[in-house]
Scaffold this motif. Structure first.
Motif, short mmCIF file in Angstrom:
data_model
loop_
_atom_site.label_atom_id
_atom_site.label_comp_id
_atom_site.label_asym_id
_atom_site.label_seq_id
_atom_site.Cartn_x
_atom_site.Cartn_y
_atom_site.Cartn_z
N PRO A 195 84.94 91.98 -10.81
CA PRO A 195 85.64 91.86 -9.53
C PRO A 195 86.97 92.61 -9.51
O PRO A 195 87.81 92.45 -10.40
N GLU A 196 87.12 93.47 -8.51
CA GLU A 196 88.39 94.15 -8.24
C GLU A 196 88.64 94.07 -6.75
O GLU A 196 87.74 94.30 -5.94
N VAL B 17 93.85 94.92 -7.38
CA VAL B 17 94.18 93.64 -8.00
C VAL B 17 93.02 93.31 -8.94
O VAL B 17 91.88 93.12 -8.49
N THR B 18 93.30 93.27 -10.23
CA THR B 18 92.24 93.05 -11.23
C THR B 18 92.43 91.78 -12.05
O THR B 18 91.53 91.40 -12.80
N LEU C 3 96.55 83.64 -8.92
CA LEU C 3 96.20 82.85 -7.74
C LEU C 3 95.23 83.61 -6.86
O LEU C 3 94.24 83.04 -6.37
N LEU C 4 95.49 84.91 -6.64
CA LEU C 4 94.58 85.71 -5.82
C LEU C 4 93.25 85.89 -6.54
O LEU C 4 92.19 85.89 -5.91
N GLY C 5 93.30 86.05 -7.86
CA GLY C 5 92.07 86.23 -8.63
C GLY C 5 91.14 85.03 -8.52
O GLY C 5 89.91 85.18 -8.49
N ARG C 6 91.71 83.84 -8.49
CA ARG C 6 90.88 82.65 -8.34
C ARG C 6 90.11 82.67 -7.01
O ARG C 6 89.02 82.10 -6.90
N VAL C 7 90.68 83.36 -6.02
CA VAL C 7 90.03 83.43 -4.72
C VAL C 7 88.94 84.49 -4.73
O VAL C 7 87.76 84.20 -4.48
N PHE C 8 89.30 85.78 -5.02
CA PHE C 8 88.32 86.85 -4.88
C PHE C 8 87.34 86.93 -6.04
O PHE C 8 86.22 87.45 -5.89
#
Length: 531
Positions: free
Chosen positions: A372-373, A402-403, A408-413
């Protein structure tokens, strides 16, 4: 023709359908735009939002046919309701269940049908979102997923219809109750202690002489604290300072039989009151003059209705209307927005406006990557120096991604979570914000999904709205629209790529043809010279 049996929950399903008040409602622009867009995208002559009633199939919206209902027995959508799953009929003439259906052997000569369930807010299957063609066809899995996305949009519109209906009924109840109380209390010269509205009896000098329990709960004062005080204690300062003078002028004009222009006495109006805690309360105030024959001075009865709930409902209706406008624009103008590369800024600005947030983000998960990126398509400017400005420009240009899947954003995407926090800088796993970074007071991140697959995410920060599950649920129609638009965006990009490849192949063929012609011409010239 096989007639679909009724589902096991038919009785409860019909009761739920009747309760939401959708049947036989007038045509709706938002539903009609949805069916028109689906028909255009799937290239079918007919598209419908079909609702299965006890003995009929009724169309909330139908594109391509001038009918409003059919019998339930011949409705393909009845099978969707019974089976609770997508139904695809590739050629109805060859299908054992439908080959002799009146809609197949007669008008509209249906051949292809694909419909997917539509549910109400109680989870009951109301009908289907379907597309119809007069020639045999077959949908790909991607097209079926896209049809499911349109069904989710229809469900979101039905949910909004239910909310608006409930809000309108509650408002009518509040208005009806208020009018009833005003008429009833105007006929009485004494306090009705158990009234649903606050009632205060006031002397001709503006002194509170009595009040009921509702006045206590509304203003926060006990009756003993109110009695003997000037009524101006319950008014904002800018109004309170003029109150005594107003009463004097009213009394003087009355003694002189002069006309006194009042928008409160005998009529009532919406004003603001102040509670013991200092809260400014919107109220409806109606003041009636009580004529007492054996006294030289009359009294006044003030009937006060708390409008906080009414105002909250009005704001909710305005908010729902704004949400519908944004969804409508995104669905009707998507081609112009995508071709003009403004779809992402439109979604980001709409999200920020809808949630009263300082910052908002719209991102897409790169479908070409194995891990995921996040491609940041649009982000409110929160840079604080040249270095952060440069980094933000790189993100928006696509050169940076965003990698970090543990952020916090990573937990979403990356993990598909809904992230909600009131302290993003100190949340678990965070190491604080860089020096100079604007403060973040709250943050909400929601994944944009297509089934179980995460297509992207939205995020807001420093929102004036309370971040809670209610806001998350309210944003679901917006997120569903983002999902649909991302899918359409990818389809348009794929179509443009395919068109470019065709053009390149055409150029290669033309070059090869010219080379062949030149070779043959040279060969003929060689033979001529050899002779």
């Amino acid at each position: 023709m096989r007639i679909a049996a009724h589902p096991e929950d038919e009785t409860q399903r019909i009761a739920s359908l009747k309760s939401i008040g959708l049947l036989d409602t007038p045509s709706d622009l938002y539903f009609d735009q949805l069916t028109a867009q689906a028909a255009h995208i799937f290239n079918t002559p007919i598209c419908a939002v079909s609702i299965i009633d006890s003995k009929r199939q009724w169309f909330k919206s139908i594109y391509g046919l001038d009918v409003c209902e059919t019998g339930r027995d011949e409705a393909f959508c009845s099978h969707v309701v019974h089976d609770h799953k997508l139904l695809e009929v590739r050629n109805a003439l060859e299908h054992p269940d439908f080959h002799d259906n009146p809609l197949v052997i007669g008008a509209p000569n249906l051949r292809f049908y694909c419909g997917t369930p539509i549910h109400d807010t109680n989870g009951f299957c109301l009908g289907s979102f379907c597309v119809i063609d007069t020639k045999p066809r077959q949908f790909t899995e991607e097209q079926k997923e896209l049809l499911n996305s349109f069904a989710l949009q229809a469900e979101a519109l039905i949910a909004l219809h239910v909310r608006q209906k409930d809000n309108e009924e509650k408002n009518r109840e509040i208005i009806s109750s208020r009018d009833l109380l005003r008429r009833e209390l105007a006929r009485q010269s004494s306090l009705v202690s158990n009234a649903a509205a606050a009632v205060i009896r006031i002397s001709h000098r503006g002194i509170i002489e009595d009040a009921n329990k509702k006045a206590e709960s509304l203003f926060g004062y006990s009756i003993d604290e109110l009695v003997g005080q000037n009524i101006s204690m319950l008014m904002p300062k800018d109004i309170a300072k003029h109150h005594d003078g107003y009463l004097k002028h009213y009394d003087r004009d009355k003694r002189q039989n002069a006309t006194h222009n009042s928008s409160v006495i005998g009529e009532g109006r919406e004003v603001s009151a102040i509670s013991k805690s200092g809260e400014l309360i919107p109220i409806h105030l109606a003041v009636s003059e009580v004529v007492i024959d054996d006294q030289s001075q009359n009294e006044f009865i003030g009937i006060v209705t708390d409008l906080r709930e009414t105002k909250r409902k009005e704001r909710e209706l305005e908010r729902q209307s704004m949400l519908l406008d944004k969804l409508h624009k995104g669905l009707t103008d998507y081609e112009a927005l995508i071709s003009g590369n403004s779809i992402w800024s439109f979604l980001q600005e709409s999200l920020r406006e809808l949630t009263n947030s300082e910052y908002a983000l719209i991102g897409e998960v790169d479908p070409s990557k194995s891990e995921p990126e996040l491609i940041v398509h649009s982000l409110t400017d929160l840079s604080w120096d040249k270095e952060s400005k440069s980094l933000m420009q790189k993100f928006l240009a696509g050169s940076s991604r965003v990698t970090n899947t543990k952020s916090l954003l990573g937990r979403v995407f990356a993990q598909g979570e809904v992230v909600l926090t009131e302290s993003p800088a100190t949340a678990p796993g965070r190491r604080g914000l860089p020096d100079g970074h604007p403060p973040l007071h709250n943050l909400l991140g929601m994944p944009i999904k297509q089934g179980d697959k995460t297509l992207g995410m939205i995020a807001i920060a420093n929102s004036e709205s309370e971040l809670n599950d209610e806001l998350v649920n309210w944003l679901e129609p917006f997120v569903a629209t983002c999902s649909l638009l991302i899918q359409l965006y990818r389809q348009m990009n794929e179509r443009e790529r395919f068109t470019a490849e065709l053009e390149a192949a055409k150029d290669l063929i033309e070059d090869a043809s010219r080379a062949k012609s030149e070779f043959l011409s040279s060969l003929r010239l060689y033979h001529c010279c050899m002779q």
